[in-house]
Design an enzyme around this catalytic site. Structure first.
Site, PDB file in Angstrom:
ATOM      1  CE  LYS A  96     -44.584 -39.544  29.656  1.00  0.00           C
ATOM      2  NZ  LYS A  96     -43.487 -40.448  29.256  1.00  0.00           N
ATOM      3  NE  ARG A 100     -46.558 -41.857  24.718  1.00  0.00           N
ATOM      4  CZ  ARG A 100     -46.851 -42.247  25.961  1.00  0.00           C
ATOM      5  NH1 ARG A 100     -47.983 -41.905  26.521  1.00  0.00           N
ATOM      6  NH2 ARG A 100     -46.001 -42.986  26.637  1.00  0.00           N
ATOM      7  NE  ARG A 147     -42.053 -47.975  34.223  1.00  0.00           N
ATOM      8  CZ  ARG A 147     -42.624 -46.973  33.559  1.00  0.00           C
ATOM      9  NH1 ARG A 147     -42.607 -45.750  34.049  1.00  0.00           N
ATOM     10  NH2 ARG A 147     -43.178 -47.199  32.403  1.00  0.00           N
ATOM     11  NE  ARG A 201     -46.628 -50.264  31.876  1.00  0.00           N
ATOM     12  CZ  ARG A 201     -46.509 -48.944  31.803  1.00  0.00           C
ATOM     13  NH1 ARG A 201     -46.747 -48.197  32.860  1.00  0.00           N
ATOM     14  NH2 ARG A 201     -46.173 -48.369  30.677  1.00  0.00           N
ATOM     15  NE  ARG A 221     -43.389 -47.829  26.277  1.00  0.00           N
ATOM     16  CZ  ARG A 221     -43.522 -47.846  27.598  1.00  0.00           C
ATOM     17  NH1 ARG A 221     -43.046 -48.852  28.300  1.00  0.00           N
ATOM     18  NH2 ARG A 221     -44.104 -46.846  28.211  1.00  0.00           N
TER      19      ARG A 221
HETATM   20  P1  AMP Z   1     -47.564 -44.722  29.308  1.00  0.00           P
HETATM   21  O1  AMP Z   1     -48.057 -45.368  30.540  1.00  0.00           O
HETATM   22  O2  AMP Z   1     -47.870 -43.245  29.264  1.00  0.00           O
HETATM   23  O3  AMP Z   1     -46.114 -44.991  29.021  1.00  0.00           O
HETATM   24  O4  AMP Z   1     -48.397 -45.349  28.080  1.00  0.00           O
HETATM   25  C1  AMP Z   1     -48.344 -46.725  27.796  1.00  0.00           C
HETATM   26  C2  AMP Z   1     -48.714 -46.972  26.348  1.00  0.00           C
HETATM   27  O5  AMP Z   1     -50.041 -46.490  26.087  1.00  0.00           O
HETATM   28  C3  AMP Z   1     -47.838 -46.251  25.330  1.00  0.00           C
HETATM   29  O6  AMP Z   1     -46.633 -46.946  25.052  1.00  0.00           O
HETATM   30  C4  AMP Z   1     -48.764 -46.210  24.128  1.00  0.00           C
HETATM   31  O7  AMP Z   1     -48.843 -47.470  23.488  1.00  0.00           O
HETATM   32  C5  AMP Z   1     -50.129 -45.958  24.772  1.00  0.00           C
HETATM   33  N1  AMP Z   1     -50.396 -44.495  24.868  1.00  0.00           N
HETATM   34  C6  AMP Z   1     -50.481 -43.751  26.006  1.00  0.00           C
HETATM   35  N2  AMP Z   1     -50.722 -42.461  25.706  1.00  0.00           N
HETATM   36  C7  AMP Z   1     -50.778 -42.385  24.357  1.00  0.00           C
HETATM   37  C8  AMP Z   1     -50.978 -41.320  23.431  1.00  0.00           C
HETATM   38  N3  AMP Z   1     -51.149 -40.051  23.844  1.00  0.00           N
HETATM   39  N4  AMP Z   1     -50.984 -41.629  22.110  1.00  0.00           N
HETATM   40  C9  AMP Z   1     -50.807 -42.888  21.672  1.00  0.00           C
HETATM   41  N5  AMP Z   1     -50.593 -43.932  22.483  1.00  0.00           N
HETATM   42  C10 AMP Z   1     -50.581 -43.693  23.816  1.00  0.00           C
END
Ligand code: AMP
Length: 209
Positions: free
Chosen positions: A9, A84, A123, A156, A167
């Protein structure tokens, strides 16, 4: 952008942002920045993120709505990692409705779980600017050094295999239902995330107009 963690994404959102000259809004990046700066939101979000869980809707929604009201979003924006959950999607629809606006497209990047697990282990992310790489497919020019800002790149904590499983489980439970939600609104574009990243990008762009 919709898709499982590690579906690509972020990569595609940056390419779309460059092509159409609109900001990419990544809620994950926003949270990581808040965590780095030790803000109240960052402190609240950290526990959830480290465990591979979603941050509660009430911490996310207002943040995104405030962000899309900023000046640079006037000509559009791309949301990466939001919504999400169904409640987040409904809150976004309601906020846009109030402003006589709507989402134009929702792009879903489809990819099997096995590919995700393999991808995430390789990653690496910059601890300074958040740019992401892959040790095999898109390595940094110098090992462990970010091409963008020279910061250090690491795995990370939420990309560790045990957290990735969590996740993915949460993705299937809470985020995947959004595919049907947007299909029913007839704004869903689907692409095969196993392709090469340029092929995915060309496929998305060809379906946008
Ligand atoms: P990402 O970098 O988009 O994979 O986001 C990393 C983490 O941030 C996710 O695993 C969630 O814990 C949190 N997060 C990011 N966006 C959201 C969202 N829209 N709703 C809830 N948690 C989020």
């Amino acid at each position: 952008m919709l898709g499982a963690p590690g579906a690509g994404k972020g990569t595609q959102a940056i390419k779309i942002s460059d092509k159409f000259n609109i900001p990419q809004i990544s809620t994950g990046d926003i949270f990581r920045k808040q965590i780095k700066n030790k803000t109240e939101i960052g402190l609240k979000a950290k526990g959830y993120i480290d465990q591979g869980m979603l941050v509660p809707d009430e911490l996310v929604v207002d943040l995104v709505i405030a962000r899309i009201e900023e000046d640079d979003c006037k000509n559009g924006y791309i949301l990466d990692g939001f919504p999400r959950t169904i409640p987040q999607a409904k809150a976004l629809d309601a906020a846009l409705n109030q402003r006589d606006l709507k989402l134009d497209y929702v792009v879903n990047i489809e990819i099997p779980d096995e590919n995700i697990i393999r991808r995430m282990a390789g990653r690496r992310a910059c601890i300074n600017c958040g740019a992401t790489y892959h040790i095999v497919y898109t390595p940094t020019k110098v090992e462990n050094v970010c091409d963008v800002c020279n910061g250090e790149t690491t795995l990370r904590s939420d990309d560790k295999p045990e957290t990735v499983y969590k996740r993915l489980e949460i993705y299937h439970e809470q985020t995947q239902p959004l595919i049907l939600y947007y299909k029913e609104q007839s704004i869903l574009i689907e692409t095969d995330g196993v392709q090469d990243s340029n092929e995915i990008f060309n496929d998305i762009v060809s379906k946008l107009v």
